[in-house]
Design a protein around this motif. Structure first.
Motif, PDB file in Angstrom:
ATOM      1  N   VAL A   5       0.857  -1.186   0.000  1.00  0.00           N
ATOM      2  CA  VAL A   5       0.000   0.000   0.000  1.00  0.00           C
ATOM      3  C   VAL A   5       0.889   1.231   0.000  1.00  0.00           C
ATOM      4  O   VAL A   5       1.679   1.437   0.925  1.00  0.00           O
ATOM      5  CB  VAL A   5      -0.931   0.037   1.228  1.00  0.00           C
ATOM      6  N   LEU A   6       0.774   2.028  -1.057  1.00  0.00           N
ATOM      7  CA  LEU A   6       1.548   3.266  -1.161  1.00  0.00           C
ATOM      8  C   LEU A   6       0.625   4.435  -0.842  1.00  0.00           C
ATOM      9  O   LEU A   6      -0.255   4.780  -1.621  1.00  0.00           O
ATOM     10  CB  LEU A   6       2.141   3.412  -2.561  1.00  0.00           C
ATOM     11  N   ASP A   7       0.826   5.031   0.307  1.00  0.00           N
ATOM     12  CA  ASP A   7      -0.030   6.092   0.832  1.00  0.00           C
ATOM     13  C   ASP A   7       0.710   7.425   0.734  1.00  0.00           C
ATOM     14  O   ASP A   7       1.637   7.691   1.498  1.00  0.00           O
ATOM     15  CB  ASP A   7      -0.379   5.758   2.287  1.00  0.00           C
ATOM     16  N   VAL A   8       0.286   8.260  -0.219  1.00  0.00           N
ATOM     17  CA  VAL A   8       0.871   9.591  -0.376  1.00  0.00           C
ATOM     18  C   VAL A   8       0.002  10.562   0.406  1.00  0.00           C
ATOM     19  O   VAL A   8      -1.002  11.076  -0.092  1.00  0.00           O
ATOM     20  CB  VAL A   8       0.973   9.998  -1.856  1.00  0.00           C
ATOM     21  N   GLY A   9       0.352  10.764   1.659  1.00  0.00           N
ATOM     22  CA  GLY A   9      -0.428  11.625   2.526  1.00  0.00           C
ATOM     23  C   GLY A   9       0.121  13.040   2.589  1.00  0.00           C
ATOM     24  O   GLY A   9       1.145  13.361   1.991  1.00  0.00           O
ATOM     25  N   SER A  10      -0.573  13.871   3.345  1.00  0.00           N
ATOM     26  CA  SER A  10      -0.153  15.264   3.473  1.00  0.00           C
ATOM     27  C   SER A  10       1.084  15.415   4.334  1.00  0.00           C
ATOM     28  O   SER A  10       1.857  16.356   4.165  1.00  0.00           O
ATOM     29  CB  SER A  10      -1.303  16.089   4.066  1.00  0.00           C
TER      30      SER A  10
END
Length: 311
Positions: A5-10
């Motif tokens: 899971v690649l999570d590009v968060g703030s």
């Protein structure tokens, strides 16, 4: 199977490798992340700056190498409010795909709220009854409430700790006037949603997810993260209210030595505390449980449901 899971968060770009199959809890196998803080890397027009784009591309590329090394069969890449609301968001997405081959799926605020709610529901089960979820990210606050796996109310507000810190709290520490102004802004925004959420019914259990809630719980006396994910952790309104004025007069360096507070998140802690305090007060929450699962787990669970034929 092994999923990534690649999570590009703030705040953070996080690539999490899990071993998972339908009907079972996903088990973390490897974690690769950086605190990129995209919500703070904006120019005057609200576009992500070149240095932020370059670091994002590099992190996505390195995550794909990790995926290959760790035997990941499928990658679930997504981005949240920092990319969704950036003036050059489409350009950023195209550049990431062109240079890495990865097509980031941009989640709406409602998607974030619903998927995080799903994760919390699976963690606590049906015995939790009507669940009220609060999630403070770097760019947005998600609120969801309901009795099923899909919430009856789901709201996303632009009240993330990183966004508010960059836009409202200059100075280290910030001035009392700027803190009061942010407090008014936060409470006015949240108050608009209280009626809609209250109409679905009073919650039987309230949960908070995200690093912000975990850190706030820790400084008010909750167990350490090292004690394990099954350790019960709670945040009380009384304990939080006592800490807000203390955080307001601390410098970033002083906050960074508080128990459970990382150096990279210390600057945002005050804004996060103001949001948490406002939400708990306006929704009449005296205490909430800290849920170990959040958006990433919700994305994984939804994919496993699809594999198992559950819509």
């Amino acid at each position: 199977m092994r999923l990534g899971v690649l999570d590009v968060g703030s705040n953070t770009v996080h690539f999490l490798v899990v071993d998972a199959h339908p009907g079972a809890a996903p088990v973390p196998a490897y974690s690769h992340k950086i605190e990129l803080r995209l919500a703070e890397l904006l120019d005057e027009e609200g576009a992500i700056r070149e240095d932020g784009i370059e670091r994002l591309v590099g992190m996505v590329d390195s995550s794909m190498r990790v995926a290959e090394d760790k035997g990941v069969e499928e990658v679930l890449p997504f981005a949240t409010s920092a990319v969704r609301e950036a003036a050059n968001g489409e350009e950023v997405l195209k550049r990431v795909q062109r240079e890495t081959g990865v097509e980031l799926r941009v989640l709406s605020g409602g998607d974030e709220a619903r998927l995080t709610f799903l994760a919390a529901r699976r963690w606590y089960g049906w015995s939790a009854g009507r669940l009220l979820l609060l999630d403070i990210g770097g760019g947005s606050l998600e609120i969801a409430c309901g009795v099923d796996e899909q919430p009856d109310a789901a709201v996303s507000l632009p009240l993330g700790a990183g966004r508010l810190t960059a836009g409202w709290l200059p100075g280290d520490p910030p001035t009392a006037e700027s803190v009061r102004a942010l407090r008014r802004h936060v409470r006015a925004q949240i108050a608009r949603t209280v009626g809609d959420v209250a109409r679905v019914g009073a919650p039987d259990q309230v949960v908070g997810t995200s690093k912000t809630f975990k850190q706030l719980a820790r400084i008010t006396g909750a167990a350490r993260e090292a004690d394990g994910m099954y350790q019960k952790r709670r945040l009380t309104r009384q304990g939080l209210a006592a800490w807000v004025p203390k955080l307001a007069v601390m410098t970033t360096a002083q906050r960074s030595v508080l128990p459970g507070v990382s150096e990279g998140r210390a600057r945002q802690l005050l804004a996060g505390a103001l949001v948490a305090d406002g939400a708990m007060d306006l929704f009449g929450v005296e205490e909430l449980d800290i849920c170990p699962w959040a958006l990433r787990e919700g994305v994984i669970l939804r994919r496993l449901d699809q594999m198992d034929g559950v819509q």
